[in-house]
Design an enzyme around this catalytic site. Structure first.
Site, PDB file in Angstrom:
ATOM      1  N   LYS A 114      26.058  -4.624  -3.445  1.00 25.15           N
ATOM      2  CA  LYS A 114      27.525  -4.626  -3.603  1.00 25.15           C
ATOM      3  C   LYS A 114      28.219  -3.936  -2.444  1.00 25.15           C
ATOM      4  CE  LYS A 114      27.018  -4.040  -8.638  1.00 25.15           C
ATOM      5  NZ  LYS A 114      27.225  -3.054  -9.706  1.00 25.15           N
TER       6      LYS A 114
ATOM      7  N   HIS B 121       5.954   5.925  11.328  1.00 25.54           N
ATOM      8  CA  HIS B 121       5.340   5.803   9.998  1.00 25.54           C
ATOM      9  C   HIS B 121       4.364   6.977   9.854  1.00 25.54           C
ATOM     10  CE1 HIS B 121       3.893   4.188   6.357  1.00 25.54           C
ATOM     11  NE2 HIS B 121       3.637   2.954   6.701  1.00 25.54           N
TER      12      HIS B 121
ATOM     13  N   ARG C  72       0.798  -1.222   0.000  1.00 21.62           N
ATOM     14  CA  ARG C  72       0.000   0.000   0.000  1.00 21.62           C
ATOM     15  C   ARG C  72       0.838   1.283   0.000  1.00 21.62           C
ATOM     16  NH1 ARG C  72      -2.948  -4.064   1.787  1.00 21.62           N
ATOM     17  NH2 ARG C  72      -0.992  -4.579   2.816  1.00 21.62           N
ATOM     18  N   THR C  73       1.856   1.319   0.849  1.00 24.90           N
ATOM     19  CA  THR C  73       2.577   2.579   0.993  1.00 24.90           C
ATOM     20  C   THR C  73       3.258   2.956  -0.323  1.00 24.90           C
ATOM     21  OG1 THR C  73       2.902   2.081   3.316  1.00 24.90           O
ATOM     22  CG2 THR C  73       4.265   3.820   2.393  1.00 24.90           C
TER      23      THR C  73
ATOM     24  N   ARG D 116      11.650   3.678   2.669  1.00 28.91           N
ATOM     25  CA  ARG D 116      11.303   2.747   3.757  1.00 28.91           C
ATOM     26  C   ARG D 116      12.544   1.900   4.023  1.00 28.91           C
ATOM     27  NH1 ARG D 116       6.079  -1.077   4.147  1.00 28.91           N
ATOM     28  NH2 ARG D 116       5.298   0.888   4.963  1.00 28.91           N
TER      29      ARG D 116
HETATM   30  C1  NCD Z   1       2.441  -1.143   8.089  1.00 28.87           C
HETATM   31  C2  NCD Z   1       3.933  -0.933   8.153  1.00 28.87           C
HETATM   32  O1  NCD Z   1       4.635  -1.183   7.170  1.00 28.87           O
HETATM   33  O2  NCD Z   1       4.363  -0.467   9.190  1.00 28.87           O
HETATM   34  N1  NCD Z   1       1.938  -1.288   6.800  1.00 28.87           N
HETATM   35  C3  NCD Z   1       1.594  -0.175   6.096  1.00 28.87           C
HETATM   36  O3  NCD Z   1       2.407   0.669   5.777  1.00 28.87           O
HETATM   37  N2  NCD Z   1       0.311  -0.016   5.781  1.00 28.87           N
HETATM   38  C4  NCD Z   1       1.915  -2.151   9.031  1.00 28.87           C
HETATM   39  C5  NCD Z   1       2.517  -3.526   9.070  1.00 28.87           C
HETATM   40  O4  NCD Z   1       3.415  -3.873   8.316  1.00 28.87           O
HETATM   41  O5  NCD Z   1       2.036  -4.303   9.888  1.00 28.87           O
END
Ligand code: NCD
Length: 306
Positions: free
Chosen positions: A84, A133, A55-56, A105
């Site tokens: 590398k 997040h 999703r993100t 991320r």
């Molecule tokens: C979450 C995350 O990556 O922190 N997912 C997200 O971004 N919607 C939650 C998770 O991974 O449980």
């Protein structure tokens, strides 16, 4: 209002949060207008994902495309020079030559902050380890506002892995700006970190418990999360705790009529599939909120809208 980076919800005051939500609403309303495709025209977003994401990453990409911009990036660091031995710093110094904004991320806490210090272009944190997040939190708040028309006055429970879950760390902090009552429901050992409770407990009323059933009749929002298996130092510990809570039709028997269940997703077994078709489930509408909120964040850090 303008800000350069989005790294931690702690960098945001209530005014900034409200500005993002207002901008998201405006952009959602403009979605079918031609002018929206001009906002990020000629701009490039780089998505650097060192951890899995559905999703993100895809909602950031969707948001950028809907603003008329374009996207480069990777969903797996193993296909890049990181494999590398290239450092994060050098990766950022490289990518900033190709893009106008970076979304990152990374499994390490503080990685997004480091990237922002190195980069001259804006950096947005899409999750750094178990830390923060912030963009998820903004879309969570947007969803609550959409579902209830307000945030103030609500009773909100955060359920699950409150120790390693970064979404609930950011969300708890942001909710403390509002007049809400919070419930933290976690299996033993996965409670909300003390430093977060200490930070917010003078601003908001908090009840901590591990009894989901007793809290359900009281709350307006039940925000469920997955146990963060990948962050457990010892797999045996995960195996002991997994499956220790589950939202199903039976446990929802005593729920308020207007209860909304939210989840950042992915779910594993925290919400049974039978709950999806009840009026309680808001988690797939919550998925959509990622698009307008990330359109707003991209537009603001790129400085392309008033
Ligand atoms: C979450 C995350 O990556 O922190 N997912 C997200 O971004 N919607 C939650 C998770 O991974 O449980």
């Amino acid at each position: 209002m303008k800000f350069q980076d989005v790294i931690s919800i702690n960098d945001f005051g209530k005014e900034e949060i409200e500005y993002v939500l207002k901008t998201a609403k405006r952009l959602e309303n403009e979605l079918n207008e031609q002018k929206i495709l001009q906002y990020a025209k000629g701009k490039v977003l780089a998505t650097l994902f060192f951890e899995p994401s559905t999703r993100t990453r895809l909602s950031f990409e969707s948001a950028m495309h809907r603003l008329g911009g374009s996207v480069i990036g990777f969903a797996e660091a193993s296909s890049t020079s990181v494999k590398k031995g290239e450092s994060l710093m050098d990766t950022i110094r490289t990518v900033e030559k190709y893009a106008d904004v970076i979304v990152i991320r990374h499994p390490r806490e503080g990685a997004a902050r480091l990237a922002a210090e190195v980069a001259e272009i804006p950096v947005i944190n899409a999750g750094d380890g178990a830390n923060q997040h912030p963009t998820q939190t903004l879309l969570d708040l947007y969803t609550i506002k959409k579902e209830f028309g307000r945030i103030n006055g609500l009773k909100i429970a955060l359920l699950g892995d409150l120790k390693y879950g970064r979404t609930v760390h950011s969300l708890a902090k942001a909710l403390s700006y509002y007049n809400v009552k919070l419930y933290f429901i976690a299996p033993q050992g996965l409670e909300m970190p003390r430093h977060i409770i200490e930070e917010i407990s003078d601003k908001v009323e908090i009840t901590e418990t591990n009894d989901l059933e007793s809290v359900i009749p009281e709350v307006d929002v039940l925000y469920a999360t997955r146990i963060q298996k990948e962050r457990f130092p010892d797999p045996a510990e995960y195996n002991k705790i997994k499956g220790s809570y589950r939202i199903d039709l039976k446990i929802l028997n005593g729920a308020k009529e207007g209860l909304k269940i939210m989840h950042p997703l992915p779910r594993v077994d925290e919400i049974s599939y039978e709950v999806d078709k009840t009026p309680y489930s808001a988690y797939f509408r919550q998925v959509w909120s990622g698009v307008p909120v990330r359109m707003a964040l991209l537009s603001i850090v790129l400085g392309v809208i008033e």
